[in-house]
Design a protein around this motif. Structure first.
Motif, PDB file in Angstrom:
ATOM      1  N   SER A  49      21.517  -9.797  -7.394  1.00 49.30           N
ATOM      2  CA  SER A  49      22.208  -9.641  -6.193  1.00 49.30           C
ATOM      3  C   SER A  49      23.602 -10.079  -6.191  1.00 49.30           C
ATOM      4  CB  SER A  49      21.376 -10.371  -5.245  1.00 49.30           C
ATOM      5  OG  SER A  49      21.903 -10.456  -3.675  1.00 49.30           O
ATOM      6  N   ASP A  50      23.762 -11.072  -6.722  1.00 48.41           N
ATOM      7  CA  ASP A  50      25.297 -11.563  -7.072  1.00 48.41           C
ATOM      8  C   ASP A  50      26.017 -10.493  -7.936  1.00 48.41           C
ATOM      9  OD1 ASP A  50      24.376 -13.891  -5.785  1.00 48.41           O
ATOM     10  OD2 ASP A  50      24.108 -14.861  -7.778  1.00 48.41           O
ATOM     11  N   LYS A  70       8.576  -4.083  -5.085  1.00 43.90           N
ATOM     12  CA  LYS A  70       8.619  -5.117  -3.698  1.00 43.90           C
ATOM     13  C   LYS A  70       9.558  -6.376  -4.042  1.00 43.90           C
ATOM     14  CE  LYS A  70       4.159  -3.173  -1.848  1.00 43.90           C
ATOM     15  NZ  LYS A  70       2.983  -3.364  -1.348  1.00 43.90           N
ATOM     16  N   PRO A  71       9.371  -7.012  -4.881  1.00 43.52           N
ATOM     17  CA  PRO A  71       9.919  -8.166  -5.060  1.00 43.52           C
ATOM     18  C   PRO A  71      11.635  -8.040  -5.103  1.00 43.52           C
ATOM     19  CG  PRO A  71       8.992  -7.902  -7.429  1.00 43.52           C
ATOM     20  CD  PRO A  71       8.381  -6.910  -6.226  1.00 43.52           C
ATOM     21  N   ILE A  72      12.146  -6.937  -5.670  1.00 37.94           N
ATOM     22  CA  ILE A  72      13.453  -6.449  -5.673  1.00 37.94           C
ATOM     23  C   ILE A  72      14.113  -6.295  -4.296  1.00 37.94           C
ATOM     24  CG2 ILE A  72      15.195  -5.011  -6.747  1.00 37.94           C
ATOM     25  CD1 ILE A  72      13.265  -4.558  -9.084  1.00 37.94           C
ATOM     26  N   LEU A  76      16.843  -8.180  -2.267  1.00 38.64           N
ATOM     27  CA  LEU A  76      18.258  -7.525  -1.759  1.00 38.64           C
ATOM     28  C   LEU A  76      18.222  -7.188  -0.232  1.00 38.64           C
ATOM     29  CD1 LEU A  76      18.801  -4.982  -4.773  1.00 38.64           C
ATOM     30  CD2 LEU A  76      19.295  -7.595  -4.435  1.00 38.64           C
ATOM     31  N   GLU A  77      17.065  -7.328   0.676  1.00 39.21           N
ATOM     32  CA  GLU A  77      16.938  -6.865   1.910  1.00 39.21           C
ATOM     33  C   GLU A  77      17.878  -7.723   2.702  1.00 39.21           C
ATOM     34  OE1 GLU A  77      13.389  -5.640   4.925  1.00 39.21           O
ATOM     35  OE2 GLU A  77      13.084  -7.296   3.370  1.00 39.21           O
ATOM     36  N   PRO A 122       9.543  -3.338   8.629  1.00 37.17           N
ATOM     37  CA  PRO A 122       9.829  -4.648   8.722  1.00 37.17           C
ATOM     38  C   PRO A 122       8.970  -5.704   8.210  1.00 37.17           C
ATOM     39  CG  PRO A 122      10.231  -3.719  10.798  1.00 37.17           C
ATOM     40  CD  PRO A 122       9.252  -2.745   9.933  1.00 37.17           C
ATOM     41  N   GLU A 123       9.405  -6.803   7.693  1.00 40.47           N
ATOM     42  CA  GLU A 123       8.491  -7.652   6.969  1.00 40.47           C
ATOM     43  C   GLU A 123       7.412  -8.191   7.918  1.00 40.47           C
ATOM     44  OE1 GLU A 123       9.789 -12.212   6.521  1.00 40.47           O
ATOM     45  OE2 GLU A 123       9.788 -11.276   4.533  1.00 40.47           O
ATOM     46  N   ASP A 124       7.396  -8.288   9.019  1.00 40.33           N
ATOM     47  CA  ASP A 124       6.091  -8.636   9.773  1.00 40.33           C
ATOM     48  C   ASP A 124       5.253  -7.641   9.939  1.00 40.33           C
ATOM     49  OD1 ASP A 124       7.800  -7.399  11.402  1.00 40.33           O
ATOM     50  OD2 ASP A 124       7.064  -8.035  13.246  1.00 40.33           O
ATOM     51  N   ILE A 125       5.690  -6.272   9.709  1.00 44.71           N
ATOM     52  CA  ILE A 125       4.738  -5.232   9.857  1.00 44.71           C
ATOM     53  C   ILE A 125       4.203  -4.969   8.486  1.00 44.71           C
ATOM     54  CG2 ILE A 125       4.550  -2.783  10.201  1.00 44.71           C
ATOM     55  CD1 ILE A 125       5.048  -4.132  12.884  1.00 44.71           C
TER      56      ILE A 125
END
Length: 315
Positions: A49-50, A70-72, A76-77, A122-125
């Motif tokens: 990311s940096d 998914k972890p990436i 980056l999200e 989105p994350e909650d969904i």
């Protein structure tokens, strides 16, 4: 191909490493390329990311490779405009496949605007989707345990299913627990176990449970019964978590619940799979195609061929 994005990156994702290719430069000139490999640990992804931020990357594309993307995406999200590409749509030229070439190919396609992003809610969904899918799995496991109990009862010549419409209802559970505990069920005791709404007579039920049950049957029934109880408790806990995540979407749940044949559990699944923002789909046809309920269009030499609907992998 006409370039549309000045600074973009393509990521070739694997379980342990991710190869990143950044293409940058004026749109009317030949761009420069920078390639690095990072670990998929949290430290490595933060370094990725940096590095992307240092090169002032605005758009990042990656393939939907299993669950490794998914972890990436989670790291980056929020910092970049992310594009999740369907692997079938960005397949490279056969015979020229390496990790570096894959990352570079993705970056080139993104730079020219030739990649259409898959829908990522989105994350909650996404959290709600995990819970509803797991609930579905547990319900299937519970049904399997109930079928095994049916099988053991038949082997012991206990015909509860012939007199009770649901042996896992109030009356059936009381009788099964008594059988599991090795109790001698008399007529008076049986009358207390059977709910008043049960249509079968006490005599019919007594004849149905007069079987040849052995210790082996009781042991097997106990294993299945205890596992079924654990599954039911877990499903109940999942229901509470699902209800909490649905609290911001009460209005949408009520609208879906008003559709004939749709209850609150189905409404939760609809929201978990599709989200509530329908603007991400171009039309109802695109939504049907995304859901895998729309057949493809395949015509060759003037003849239309039958194509089965393709069920996409939902992320």
């Amino acid at each position: 191909m006409e370039a549309m994005i000045e600074r973009c990156a393509g990521l070739d994702v694997h379980q342990e490493t991710v190869v990143a290719c950044v293409i940058f430069g004026p749109l009317d000139k030949k761009p420069k390329t920078s390639i690095e490999t990072f670990s998929t640990t949290t430290t490595g992804l933060l370094a990725l990311s940096d590095w992307l931020a240092t090169l002032q990357v605005s758009d990042v594309v990656m393939e939907s490779t299993g669950v490794y993307w998914k972890p990436i995406w989670n790291i980056l999200e929020g910092s970049f405009h992310l594009v999740l590409a369907n692997a079938r749509h960005v397949k490279n030229v056969p015979g020229r496949k390496t990790d570096v070439k894959d990352a570079e190919w993705l970056a080139k396609l993104l730079r020219c605007g030739l990649i259409e992003s898959n829908f990522v809610p989105p994350e909650d969904i996404r959290d709600l989707r995990d819970l509803t899918r797991y609930r579905k799995k547990l319900i299937h496991h519970r049904t399997s345990e109930q079928n095994r109990i049916h099988k053991i009862l038949q082997d012991a010549n206990i015909k509860l299913t012939s007199v009770l419409s649901d042996i896992f209802g109030v009356s059936g559970r009381r009788i099964l627990e008594a059988i599991l505990n090795g109790e001698k069920i008399e007529t008076d005791g049986l009358r207390k176990m059977v709910d008043w709404r049960t249509k079968a007579s006490i005599t019919d039920i007594a004849n149905a449970i007069n079987g040849r049950i052995r210790r082996h049957h009781r042991d097997m029934l106990r294993y299945h019964w205890e596992h079924m109880g654990y599954l039911e408790q877990t499903i109940e806990e999942l229901e509470k978590q699902i209800d909490q995540l649905l609290s911001p979407y009460r209005k949408e749940v009520e609208l879906l619940d008003g559709i004939p044949g749709v209850n609150k559990a189905a409404a939760a699944t609809f929201i978990a799979e599709m989200g509530v923002n329908m603007s991400v789909f171009k039309s109802a046809k695109h939504l049907a195609s995304w859901a895998g309920v729309s057949p493809g269009n395949y015509e060759s030499a003037g003849k239309k061929k039958q194509v089965k609907p393709h069920k996409e992998t939902k992320h």
